[in-house]
Structures are given as C-alpha cells and as structure tokens.
Design a protein around this motif. Structure first.
Motif, PDB file in Angstrom:
ATOM      1  N   GLY A   1       0.825  -1.194   0.000  1.00 48.69           N
ATOM      2  CA  GLY A   1       0.000   0.000   0.000  1.00 48.69           C
ATOM      3  C   GLY A   1       0.860   1.244   0.000  1.00 48.69           C
ATOM      4  N   ASP A   2       0.217   2.378   0.160  1.00 49.69           N
ATOM      5  CA  ASP A   2       0.904   3.663   0.126  1.00 49.69           C
ATOM      6  C   ASP A   2       0.917   4.356   1.482  1.00 49.69           C
ATOM      7  OD1 ASP A   2       1.340   4.121  -2.958  1.00 49.69           O
ATOM      8  OD2 ASP A   2      -0.700   3.360  -2.738  1.00 49.69           O
TER       9      ASP A   2
ATOM     10  N   TYR B   1       1.527   4.609   5.874  1.00 44.79           N
ATOM     11  CA  TYR B   1       2.500   4.269   6.905  1.00 44.79           C
ATOM     12  C   TYR B   1       2.168   2.902   7.482  1.00 44.79           C
ATOM     13  CZ  TYR B   1       5.018   4.520  11.352  1.00 44.79           C
ATOM     14  OH  TYR B   1       5.832   4.246  12.422  1.00 44.79           O
ATOM     15  N   ARG B   2       0.899   2.669   7.755  1.00 47.08           N
ATOM     16  CA  ARG B   2       0.430   1.342   8.134  1.00 47.08           C
ATOM     17  C   ARG B   2      -0.073   0.629   6.881  1.00 47.08           C
ATOM     18  NH1 ARG B   2       2.345   1.386  13.383  1.00 47.08           N
ATOM     19  NH2 ARG B   2       1.131   2.737  14.770  1.00 47.08           N
ATOM     20  N   SER B   3      -0.304  -0.662   7.029  1.00 48.41           N
ATOM     21  CA  SER B   3      -0.978  -1.423   5.990  1.00 48.41           C
ATOM     22  C   SER B   3      -2.006  -2.332   6.644  1.00 48.41           C
ATOM     23  CB  SER B   3       0.005  -2.267   5.186  1.00 48.41           C
ATOM     24  OG  SER B   3      -0.674  -3.066   4.232  1.00 48.41           O
ATOM     25  N   MET B   4      -3.220  -2.322   6.097  1.00 47.00           N
ATOM     26  CA  MET B   4      -4.263  -3.215   6.576  1.00 47.00           C
ATOM     27  C   MET B   4      -4.241  -4.538   5.818  1.00 47.00           C
ATOM     28  SD  MET B   4      -5.185  -0.929   8.651  1.00 47.00           S
ATOM     29  CE  MET B   4      -6.624  -1.578   9.500  1.00 47.00           C
TER      30      MET B   4
ATOM     31  N   ASP C   1      -9.353 -23.143   6.182  1.00 45.30           N
ATOM     32  CA  ASP C   1      -8.376 -22.110   5.854  1.00 45.30           C
ATOM     33  C   ASP C   1      -8.973 -20.718   6.039  1.00 45.30           C
ATOM     34  OD1 ASP C   1      -6.847 -24.277   5.179  1.00 45.30           O
ATOM     35  OD2 ASP C   1      -7.235 -24.110   3.029  1.00 45.30           O
ATOM     36  N   ASN C   2      -8.097 -19.762   6.253  1.00 45.59           N
ATOM     37  CA  ASN C   2      -8.508 -18.385   6.511  1.00 45.59           C
ATOM     38  C   ASN C   2      -8.270 -17.551   5.255  1.00 45.59           C
ATOM     39  OD1 ASN C   2      -9.226 -15.974   7.656  1.00 45.59           O
ATOM     40  ND2 ASN C   2      -7.479 -15.839   9.049  1.00 45.59           N
ATOM     41  N   ALA C   3      -9.341 -17.123   4.591  1.00 44.16           N
ATOM     42  CA  ALA C   3      -9.237 -16.388   3.331  1.00 44.16           C
ATOM     43  C   ALA C   3      -9.681 -14.949   3.514  1.00 44.16           C
ATOM     44  CB  ALA C   3     -10.079 -17.066   2.248  1.00 44.16           C
ATOM     45  N   MET C   4      -9.000 -14.042   2.788  1.00 37.98           N
ATOM     46  CA  MET C   4      -9.344 -12.614   2.811  1.00 37.98           C
ATOM     47  C   MET C   4      -9.220 -12.037   1.414  1.00 37.98           C
ATOM     48  SD  MET C   4      -7.650 -11.119   6.305  1.00 37.98           S
ATOM     49  CE  MET C   4      -6.257 -12.216   6.241  1.00 37.98           C
ATOM     50  N   ILE C   5      -9.990 -11.007   1.158  1.00 38.27           N
ATOM     51  CA  ILE C   5      -9.892 -10.256  -0.087  1.00 38.27           C
ATOM     52  C   ILE C   5      -9.898  -8.774   0.249  1.00 38.27           C
ATOM     53  CG2 ILE C   5     -11.004 -12.042  -1.482  1.00 38.27           C
ATOM     54  CD1 ILE C   5     -13.564 -10.387  -1.402  1.00 38.27           C
ATOM     55  N   GLY C   6      -9.503  -7.947  -0.719  1.00 40.74           N
ATOM     56  CA  GLY C   6      -9.509  -6.515  -0.458  1.00 40.74           C
ATOM     57  C   GLY C   6      -9.038  -5.724  -1.653  1.00 40.74           C
ATOM     58  N   MET C   7      -8.882  -4.424  -1.435  1.00 41.17           N
ATOM     59  CA  MET C   7      -8.450  -3.542  -2.511  1.00 41.17           C
ATOM     60  C   MET C   7      -7.613  -2.399  -1.965  1.00 41.17           C
ATOM     61  SD  MET C   7     -12.008  -1.556  -3.482  1.00 41.17           S
ATOM     62  CE  MET C   7     -11.209  -0.852  -4.937  1.00 41.17           C
ATOM     63  N   ASN C   8      -6.827  -1.810  -2.871  1.00 45.03           N
ATOM     64  CA  ASN C   8      -5.950  -0.690  -2.553  1.00 45.03           C
ATOM     65  C   ASN C   8      -6.130   0.364  -3.642  1.00 45.03           C
ATOM     66  OD1 ASN C   8      -3.385   0.231  -0.917  1.00 45.03           O
ATOM     67  ND2 ASN C   8      -2.854   0.550  -3.060  1.00 45.03           N
ATOM     68  N   ILE C   9      -6.288   1.623  -3.258  1.00 40.69           N
ATOM     69  CA  ILE C   9      -6.521   2.707  -4.211  1.00 40.69           C
ATOM     70  C   ILE C   9      -5.556   3.851  -3.947  1.00 40.69           C
ATOM     71  CG2 ILE C   9      -8.157   4.450  -5.005  1.00 40.69           C
ATOM     72  CD1 ILE C   9     -10.408   2.565  -4.477  1.00 40.69           C
ATOM     73  N   LYS C  10      -5.057   4.435  -5.037  1.00 46.02           N
ATOM     74  CA  LYS C  10      -4.198   5.619  -4.959  1.00 46.02           C
ATOM     75  C   LYS C  10      -4.644   6.605  -6.027  1.00 46.02           C
ATOM     76  CE  LYS C  10      -0.249   5.534  -6.982  1.00 46.02           C
ATOM     77  NZ  LYS C  10       1.148   5.223  -7.365  1.00 46.02           N
ATOM     78  N   TYR C  11      -4.768   7.873  -5.654  1.00 48.43           N
ATOM     79  CA  TYR C  11      -5.175   8.893  -6.618  1.00 48.43           C
ATOM     80  C   TYR C  11      -4.363  10.170  -6.379  1.00 48.43           C
ATOM     81  CZ  TYR C  11      -8.036  11.865  -9.590  1.00 48.43           C
ATOM     82  OH  TYR C  11      -8.461  12.712 -10.588  1.00 48.43           O
TER      83      TYR C  11
ATOM     84  N   GLN D   1      -7.460   1.750   1.592  1.00 47.80           N
ATOM     85  CA  GLN D   1      -7.503   0.288   1.542  1.00 47.80           C
ATOM     86  C   GLN D   1      -8.801  -0.218   2.143  1.00 47.80           C
ATOM     87  OE1 GLN D   1      -3.966  -1.093   3.636  1.00 47.80           O
ATOM     88  NE2 GLN D   1      -2.756  -1.096   1.750  1.00 47.80           N
ATOM     89  N   LEU D   2      -9.207  -1.398   1.710  1.00 44.65           N
ATOM     90  CA  LEU D   2     -10.365  -2.093   2.278  1.00 44.65           C
ATOM     91  C   LEU D   2     -10.062  -3.572   2.301  1.00 44.65           C
ATOM     92  CD1 LEU D   2     -13.333  -2.168   3.279  1.00 44.65           C
ATOM     93  CD2 LEU D   2     -14.007  -2.441   0.875  1.00 44.65           C
TER      94      LEU D   2
END
Length: 529
Positions: A199-200, A202-205, A314-324, A335-336
């Motif tokens: 991600g962009d 300081y933290r990342s989810m 199993d433990n599955a996750m999905i998500g997205m990252n956006i930069k503009y 992020q989500l």
C-alpha cells in the motif's frame, strides 16, 4: 609510421576508457527516496515493494575527485568496501546501531547492535542482498510488557535474557534476498525477510513490514498498465509452544500463506489494486501433516477465496488498494479488507460477528508550503472486532507472535500524522498518533482486539460493536533530529524523544523516553503502538 605514436595513444586511451566503464548500480527504493516515484509525472506501481531501480544519483554516477583520506571517504561518502566492475557491483558495509537513553520510569536505556550487509548486482538482471544483526539492549517499560506477552522483540525475533549484562535482551536475526529479472516483464524473488508494507500508507491493513522475517517466493509480472504478483510464504505459530518445546520438536508450528496482488494504473492519476490471501495450517485438525497445499500454486486471483467462501479449514481474505494523485504533490490513498463477508448480514444492521473488515484512508503531501522536502502524511485506520483472527493460532493472520497487518490487531480506530523535512544532510521528523481500542476483561472471552485469541470465545454472534470491551485511549508522539554522515547506508547521528500513554478505567500507563546514538541502515522498526 610518423602517425603510429598517435594511433597507439588513441588505442591506449580507448582501452583505458572501456576498462573504467562500470556497471550501473541496482538498488531498492527506500523511504527517503521513494518520494521520487510519487512526484514523477508518470504513474508508478508503488503499492508493492521492494522496488528495484537503476540508481542514477550522484552517489553512484559521479566519481570522487577530492583527495580526501581513506577514513574520510569511508565515513562520509563511500561504502566500507566497493567493488565496481564492468560485469558486477558488490558493496559491503558495517551497520552499527549504538544508542543510550533514559526513561522517566527510572530506567537507563541502551542498544548495542553490530550489523553487516552485502549487496550488489550481477549484470542488470540479477540483484542480491544479505544482512545480519547481533543485538543486546535494555528497552522501555512498555516494550518490556510487550516482550513478556509475546516473547519477541518487535520485528526482530525471539529474545533470550543476558544475566551477565543486567537482564538485557539478547537477540539476533538475518535477512536475505535474491532477485532475477529475465526481462522487463517478469521478476522472480526468493527471500528471507519481511516484505515492505503493501500500500501507500504508513500502516498497511493488508500486509505490513512490522513483523519478523519469513521465507517467501514472489513472482511479479508487469505488462503495460498492469502489475500482477503472486507470493507464497511460510509463517510460524508460537502461541502454543514454549521455547524448550520448540527446540525439542525442531521448531515452532508452521503455517503457510499465499497472496495475489493485481495493480492497475487506470489513468495517469488513478491506481486500483485488488488482492487476496489465504492462510492455512501445516497440520489438519486431526494432527496429520498437511504441508504445502499444491492446489494453492494456482495463480488466478480470487479463485481460492471464492471457493472457500462457504467455510473451510483455511482463513481467506480479499480486499483492494486505491491511490489517486489529486495534485502533482498531493496523493490520496485507501484500503479495504474483507475477512469474511455475507451481503445479508453486512447490511442487516444487527452487528453480526462475522462482519470482519478493515479500512484505511490517508494522504501524502510533498514540498508543503513550497518548502523543498517538507513532507506531510495523514492517515486513518479502522478495524472491526475479530478481523484477522481465527479459531486457532495456526490460521490467524499473524507470524511469530505479531500481526501480519496492523500492529494493534483489530477492534481499533487510529489516526496519525507524520511530518518530515530534509535539509542537506539534516533530517527532522515528527509523529503523533491517537487510537482507541477495546481490550479484553479477562483471558477467557475475546472482545476482538487480540487476534491471537480464538474467535470461538467471542462475546456473541450479534450486537458486536466497535471498541467493545475495556475501552482504552492510546497516544504516542515522537520527535527526531538526525545528521546523516553517510547517505549510502544512512549512517547518522540521531537524537529522539518519545512519549506514550495508554489509559482506561483500570489503569494509566505513561512513559517518556529520550535517546541519542550512532545509527545506520534503512530498516524500518516500529515501536509506536
């Protein structure tokens, strides 16, 4: 024949010129220079790091014409050892981190780190690096509490006590990376370390660099505006084993992870990224060895999480990252993450426990008020209770007793701001963060903040609320001033003051710390939680 001396001289100068030609240096972007990618008019893929590039800065392209002594050059301008040849580059550095300080908890703080690194490139397709750190130190009281609970130094592995030097922590670790780029479209990376935060922010989810090293294989393909990355990694679960048990059983329990990242530069200003991740245990529920699941070699994104959406081991996750890029020197990002998702329950309004999600919203501003290299970053991070957790430690989103995403786990709201300013070799940085989270009242029932506790022991199936549990206020501030002696490996004299407060209805913990030292390397260590 009269022209022969001139021809000979010309040939000699040509041969000498060719012999002095040096291979371009390949290095990774670090936090100090990655700002170049955000300021460039071209939209770069900045979410997934490490990002290698040909370093065309004056540090590697302009020879030192001064007649300074060897000691002066090594201290202020050069690597300790530099081997620049037409076919390869190799650099070796000694990496000290010597600090001394004081806490208002009547405690003298110190750190004695001796490190070494070797890195370089063979041709323009092969890059390698390796580093080693041997450490002893005495840390603030709040970090002592963390080490007591987790048995690790944040981001630096397991500890042992050194009674000879006054109950100090003794720890060591190594990192290594090999990168091969057969073409401009493809890159293979084999590493033992942690990947820089995805991600962009300081933290990342999604995937952070706060934790300890782990082995991984990463394949990245870049085609036009698209970048696609698949990564396979092995993690460790320390939750149910002591050090002696792990030693006798030849290691801690293992678990595996697979990650897919698709990054799309949709326009010159907009980048959209999606990801999925699956964590699975090394053994099944019956205790039988499962090992690496070869079905996870499938590189198609979202295939496995969709297949397991009905429930699995199993433990599955999905998500997205956006930069503009809002303006040339202002970029917004977000992020989500969805750890579990059922449309009916998500919009049902009854607070179903499985509505596990995290989100991030932030900005990065450069050259603020037209002051060169005065940068500002602001960020908001939110995570619902029980996000990243699992029914056991072998399936949670964690490694070596630290989360793989945000260091606070889940069930929190955090706001932070970071300002930095570089003037020649001076570097100033200020940070402040405020957070609220809901802790557990006892060890038997989980309110959703501690991702190492099983979500089976949750407070209920419905009416799960943000910040439920022992509501705690957290504040952290730090100011740092440094003078960079050698920018090639970030050797610097640094002074820092930091304050931390954690307060709820049961206790108030405050600590103020000051430190000064000789530091080096570009590694990122996180103690701000």
């Amino acid at each position: 024949m009269k022209q022969f001396p001139w021809i000979t001289a010309m040939l000699f100068l040509t041969i000498q010129s060719q012999a002095q030609q040096k291979l371009p240096v390949i290095t990774p972007y670090h936090s100090q220079n990655i700002r170049e990618l955000y300021l460039d008019s071209t939209n770069h893929h900045t979410a997934l790091k490490t990002i290698l590039h040909e370093d065309t800065s004056a540090m590697y392209t302009q020879p030192d014409s001064s007649r300074r002594s060897w000691f002066h050059r090594k201290l202020f301008k050069e690597h300790l050892f530099e081997f620049r040849e037409p076919d390869f580059n190799v650099f070796i550095d000694f990496l000290p981190d010597f600090q001394v300080g004081r806490s208002n908890q009547d405690k003298t703080l110190w750190l004695n780190t001796r490190g070494a690194t070797v890195f370089g490139n063979i041709g323009d397709k092969f890059y390698f690096e390796s580093s080693f750190y041997e450490n002893q130190g005495v840390f603030p009281v709040y970090l002592d509490s963390f080490v007591t609970r987790r048995r690790v130094i944040p981001g630096q592995g397991q500890i042992k006590y050194n009674d000879v030097i006054g109950k100090a922590y003794d720890f060591s670790y190594v990192n290594a990376l090999i990168s091969y780029k057969p073409s401009k479209y493809l890159n293979f990376t084999l590493g033992y370390g942690n990947n820089s935060s995805y991600g962009d922010g300081y933290r990342s989810m999604i995937l952070s660099d706060i934790g300890f090293s782990y082995p991984y294989i990463k394949i990245t393909a870049t085609l036009g505006q698209f970048q696609y990355t698949s990564m396979w990694a092995q993690f460790m679960d320390m939750s149910n084993q002591s050090f002696n048990q792990a030693y006798e059983d030849l290691g801690y329990n293992k678990k595996w992870g697979v990650f897919h990242f698709l990054d799309w530069n949709a326009t010159k200003k907009l980048t959209i990224g999606v990801f999925d991740a699956v964590i699975w245990p090394d053994t099944d529920t019956a205790g039988h060895k499962r090992g690496f699941d070869w079905t996870y070699l499938n590189p198609v994104i979202f295939l496995r999480p969709a297949e397991y959406s009905a429930g699995s081991s199993d433990n599955a996750m999905i998500g997205m990252n956006i930069k503009y890029k809002l303006f040339p020197k202002l970029t917004a990002y977000g992020q989500l993450v969805l750890d579990e998702f059922k449309l009916k329950e998500f919009f049902g309004g009854e607070g179903w426990w499985g509505n596990k999600w995290s989100t991030q919203l932030g900005f990065r501003s450069f050259d603020l008020f037209r002051v060169k290299k005065l940068d500002l970053q602001g960020e908001l991070n939110v995570s619902r209770p029980y996000t990243y957790s699992f029914r056991n430690g072998q399936g949670n989103y964690a490694h070596y007793n630290q989360p793989l995403a945000h260091p606070m786990g889940a069930n929190f709201v955090e706001a932070l701001g970071i300002a930095s300013w570089s003037v020649k070799r001076w570097y100033l940085r200020g940070q402040f963060s405020y957070a609220q989270y809901g802790l557990d009242y006892n060890k038997y029932v989980s309110n959703g903040q501690d991702i190492f506790k099983s979500y089976v022991n949750r407070t209920g199936d419905y009416n799960i609320k943000m910040l439920q549990g022992l509501k705690t206020d957290f504040m952290y501030g730090q100011g740092t001033i440094a003078y960079v002696l050698n920018p090639k490996y970030n050797l610097r004299l640094e002074a820092s003051v930091a304050g931390r407060q954690e307060k709820n209805s049961q206790y108030t913990h405050k600590e103020l710390m000051f430190s000064f030292g000789l530091r080096s390397t570009f590694r990122q260590l996180y103690y701000d939680y």
